[in-house]
Design a protein around this motif. Structure first.
Motif, PDB file in Angstrom:
ATOM      1  N   SER A  89       0.753  -1.222  -0.051  1.00 27.48           N
ATOM      2  CA  SER A  89      -0.136  -0.012   0.056  1.00 27.48           C
ATOM      3  C   SER A  89       0.804   1.072   0.178  1.00 27.48           C
ATOM      4  CB  SER A  89      -0.998  -0.037   1.089  1.00 27.48           C
ATOM      5  OG  SER A  89      -1.747  -1.129   1.190  1.00 27.48           O
ATOM      6  N   LYS A  90       2.022   1.087  -0.671  1.00 32.52           N
ATOM      7  CA  LYS A  90       2.683   2.502  -0.679  1.00 32.52           C
ATOM      8  C   LYS A  90       3.754   2.193  -1.560  1.00 32.52           C
ATOM      9  CE  LYS A  90       4.189   1.951   3.621  1.00 32.52           C
ATOM     10  NZ  LYS A  90       4.985   2.510   4.841  1.00 32.52           N
ATOM     11  N   THR A  92       7.501   1.889  -3.294  1.00 33.81           N
ATOM     12  CA  THR A  92       8.650   1.351  -3.063  1.00 33.81           C
ATOM     13  C   THR A  92       9.837   1.764  -4.015  1.00 33.81           C
ATOM     14  OG1 THR A  92       7.608  -0.784  -2.248  1.00 33.81           O
ATOM     15  CG2 THR A  92       9.932  -0.723  -2.781  1.00 33.81           C
ATOM     16  N   GLU A 116      11.102  13.173   6.594  1.00 27.19           N
ATOM     17  CA  GLU A 116       9.782  13.312   6.976  1.00 27.19           C
ATOM     18  C   GLU A 116       8.748  13.313   5.709  1.00 27.19           C
ATOM     19  OE1 GLU A 116       7.687  13.440   9.720  1.00 27.19           O
ATOM     20  OE2 GLU A 116       9.905  12.839  10.569  1.00 27.19           O
ATOM     21  N   LYS A 119       8.844   9.347   4.655  1.00 24.79           N
ATOM     22  CA  LYS A 119       8.511   8.552   5.800  1.00 24.79           C
ATOM     23  C   LYS A 119       7.761   7.379   5.259  1.00 24.79           C
ATOM     24  CE  LYS A 119       5.320  11.283   8.206  1.00 24.79           C
ATOM     25  NZ  LYS A 119       5.138  11.998   9.742  1.00 24.79           N
ATOM     26  N   ASP A 120       6.673   7.616   4.251  1.00 21.64           N
ATOM     27  CA  ASP A 120       5.652   6.710   3.858  1.00 21.64           C
ATOM     28  C   ASP A 120       5.923   6.155   2.686  1.00 21.64           C
ATOM     29  OD1 ASP A 120       3.814   7.282   6.160  1.00 21.64           O
ATOM     30  OD2 ASP A 120       3.272   9.079   4.959  1.00 21.64           O
ATOM     31  N   VAL A 121       7.229   6.014   2.462  1.00 23.87           N
ATOM     32  CA  VAL A 121       7.857   5.211   1.200  1.00 23.87           C
ATOM     33  C   VAL A 121       8.809   4.096   1.661  1.00 23.87           C
ATOM     34  CG1 VAL A 121       9.055   5.591  -1.150  1.00 23.87           C
ATOM     35  CG2 VAL A 121       7.551   7.521  -0.135  1.00 23.87           C
ATOM     36  N   ASN A 122       8.366   3.078   1.071  1.00 23.66           N
ATOM     37  CA  ASN A 122       9.510   2.077   1.228  1.00 23.66           C
ATOM     38  C   ASN A 122      10.768   2.427   0.405  1.00 23.66           C
ATOM     39  OD1 ASN A 122       7.582   0.152   2.625  1.00 23.66           O
ATOM     40  ND2 ASN A 122       6.806  -0.385   0.557  1.00 23.66           N
ATOM     41  N   LYS A 148      15.153   3.174  10.593  1.00 27.51           N
ATOM     42  CA  LYS A 148      13.599   3.456  10.316  1.00 27.51           C
ATOM     43  C   LYS A 148      13.296   2.063   9.714  1.00 27.51           C
ATOM     44  CE  LYS A 148      13.589   7.942  11.549  1.00 27.51           C
ATOM     45  NZ  LYS A 148      14.901   8.109  12.095  1.00 27.51           N
ATOM     46  N   ASN A 150      10.976   1.882   7.505  1.00 27.51           N
ATOM     47  CA  ASN A 150      10.787   1.757   5.901  1.00 27.51           C
ATOM     48  C   ASN A 150      11.857   1.788   4.994  1.00 27.51           C
ATOM     49  OD1 ASN A 150      10.957   4.619   6.779  1.00 27.51           O
ATOM     50  ND2 ASN A 150      10.430   5.330   4.985  1.00 27.51           N
ATOM     51  N   VAL A 201       7.326  10.176  -3.933  1.00 31.45           N
ATOM     52  CA  VAL A 201       5.828  10.205  -3.285  1.00 31.45           C
ATOM     53  C   VAL A 201       4.642  10.461  -4.306  1.00 31.45           C
ATOM     54  CG1 VAL A 201       6.843  11.326  -1.237  1.00 31.45           C
ATOM     55  CG2 VAL A 201       5.764  12.785  -3.079  1.00 31.45           C
TER      56      VAL A 201
END
Length: 202
Positions: A89-90, A92, A116, A119-122, A148, A150, A201
């Motif tokens: 769901s993100k 990569t 920041e 942070k929602d990316v592999n 981290k 991720n 992103v």
């Protein structure tokens, strides 16, 4: 893979030309195999008309359109890391790098300062180098990325990346895959950090 080059010879060639300090991407890099060589001393007599042409260079292939199956190894633990281990769901991002490459170090420093925003990316750093050389890469050049959830630094022990994903002309090579596992964009060499963040992103 086309051409007569073995995976090992491709890995060695890639390692020798790992970090192109010219700052251009693969679309502007010369593919002339004679570039940098002086052939002015050759004469017609030294080059008979019956000479066979040199073997064809392997053609540059497009990257894998979707994330292939693979098995890399976590540098810190040695545990295997496969396609099924990628959080879903993100986006990569695979970053093929060389720990000694200045451009790889600079990109990582810039990414770390903008953690920041990603942070929602592999973020998967891949290298065929000795894990002993890789283990200090993030602590040295990307402290904000180190540890981290991720972010992973992975050892490509069996050169699977260049066999299954792509053979780039220089490092760092970035490949952005969407949550659906399909390739969104890629580039090799330097890129402006704002453009990198946007690509990661989107």
């Amino acid at each position: 893979m086309k051409g007569k080059f073995s995976v090992l010879s491709l890995a060695l060639a890639l390692g020798l030309a790992a970090c192109n300090n010219g700052g251009s991407d693969s679309k502007t890099t010369s593919t002339d195999p004679h570039e940098g060589h002086d052939h002015s001393a050759q004469t017609a007599a030294s080059t008979p008309h019956t000479q066979t042409p040199p073997p064809a260079q392997p053609e540059e292939q497009d990257p894998a359109a979707s994330i292939p199956d693979f098995k890399f190894y976590k540098v810190k633990s040695g545990f295997g890391f496969e396609k099924s281990d990628i959080p879903s769901s993100k986006n990569t991002v695979f970053i093929l790098f060389d720990p000694s490459c200045g451009h790889c170090q600079q990109e990582t420093q810039a990414l770390a300062k903008n953690y920041e925003k990603i942070k929602d990316v592999n973020l998967l750093y891949i290298s065929m180098n000795d894990p002993g050389l890789m283990v200090n890469f993030l602590p040295s050049f990307g402290k904000e990325l180190d540890g981290k959830s991720n972010v992973e630094v992975l050892y490509d022990r069996d050169q699977e990346f260049i066999r299954k994903f792509h053979i780039p002309k220089m490092f760092p090579a970035n490949y952005v895959y969407g949550a659906d596992g399909n390739l969104k964009t890629y580039w090799v060499g330097e890129k402006n950090i704002d453009d990198i963040l946007k690509a990661f992103v989107q």
